[in-house]
Design a protein around this motif. Structure first.
Motif, PDB file in Angstrom:
ATOM      1  N   THR A 187       0.850  -1.178   0.000  1.00  0.00           N
ATOM      2  CA  THR A 187       0.000   0.000   0.000  1.00  0.00           C
ATOM      3  C   THR A 187       0.895   1.240   0.000  1.00  0.00           C
ATOM      4  O   THR A 187       1.766   1.379   0.863  1.00  0.00           O
ATOM      5  N   SER A 213       1.200   5.416   0.193  1.00  0.00           N
ATOM      6  CA  SER A 213       0.416   6.488   0.814  1.00  0.00           C
ATOM      7  C   SER A 213       1.313   7.691   1.108  1.00  0.00           C
ATOM      8  O   SER A 213       2.449   7.760   0.671  1.00  0.00           O
ATOM      9  N   ASN A 222      -3.151   0.756  -3.896  1.00  0.00           N
ATOM     10  CA  ASN A 222      -2.947  -0.641  -3.560  1.00  0.00           C
ATOM     11  C   ASN A 222      -3.159  -1.472  -4.809  1.00  0.00           C
ATOM     12  O   ASN A 222      -4.276  -1.619  -5.270  1.00  0.00           O
TER      13      ASN A 222
END
Length: 249
Positions: free
Chosen positions: A179, A181, A229
């Motif tokens: 993921t 971010s 993702n």
């Protein structure tokens, strides 16, 4: 972002996976002792809508944890070379079943040329490819945030954090999830700190079934999208390896 058809994605899978699996399946026994080093390899980067256009991961000006060290490569066979694969040790310190809290990869101050390179990549939806224990994961370089005013330019953001969630069964790695971010604005003179974290989770999924989730079309449709993702469906590629006897065991 345009939706790519299932057949097109199978072509993508062939291009991205065949060479790597030929070279790396069986490079080790896939068994790890607690605390043993697990290598995360960086591979390629390129536009989402044109999987045949790929570059080395460091084609983009990502900084490295230890720039003074010589890159450690994992060279495969002819198939891997033809597919443009060039696996390089990410230099991230990852050990089997040892969680890593948010940690710094490296820090860099972006100059104008670096900003332009990252902006170009983000606007063209570049994504990158990583490997761990023969398992591929993908992440987008960044995202564009639509401007509030019609005349204003979209804000281009660079993802700076990688979260790796790794499941294991006994002494074997089963799944790797990435993921991306913590986007930051791309501006000349901006100081950017890249970080990562690792979480380990037990699972009952046996090792010989670790590729099966990629065959779930619903999983594929939800995962491969314009989000941070990203996972790639292996589809017919995995089936091919299973049928000819070379499917990872």
């Amino acid at each position: 972002m345009p939706v790519i058809g299932a057949r097109a994605w199978l072509v993508v899978a062939v291009l991205l996976i065949v060479g790597v699996l030929e070279a790396h399946t069986g490079e080790s026994n896939h068994n790890y002792k607690d605390g043993e080093t697990v290598t995360l390899w960086v591979n390629k980067v390129g536009p989402y809508n044109n999987p045949q256009e790929t570059y080395n991961y460091y084609y983009l000006p990502f900084c490295k944890p230890h720039p003074e060290q010589k890159d450690e490569h994992s060279w495969g066979g002819l198939g891997e070379v033809l597919q443009g694969n060039e696996l390089i040790d990410s230099q991230l310190e990852i050990k089997f079943k040892v969680p890593v809290p948010k940690s710094t990869i490296c820090t860099q101050t972006l100059n104008g040329q670096q900003v332009a390179a990252f902006q170009y990549a983000v606007k063209r939806h570049y994504w990158y490819e990583l490997f761990m224990d023969d398992l591929p994961v993908w992440g987008f370089v960044g995202e564009s945030k639509m401007a509030a005013a019609a005349a204003a330019e979209d804000e281009v953001l660079l993802y700076t954090h990688k979260q790796l969630d790794i499941t294991y069964n006994g002494d074997r790695i089963i799944h790797v999830n990435l993921t991306s971010s913590e986007p930051v604005a791309l501006k000349e003179g901006q100081q950017v700190t890249f970080t990562f974290a690792v979480n380990w989770l037990p699972t009952n999924t046996p090792f010989h079934r670790r590729f099966e989730r990629y065959l779930d079309y619903n999983f594929f449709e939800h995962r491969v999208s314009r989000s941070a993702n990203v996972h790639l469906l292996l589809g017919d590629v995995v089936l091919q390896y299973k049928f000819d006897g070379s499917y990872p065991q």
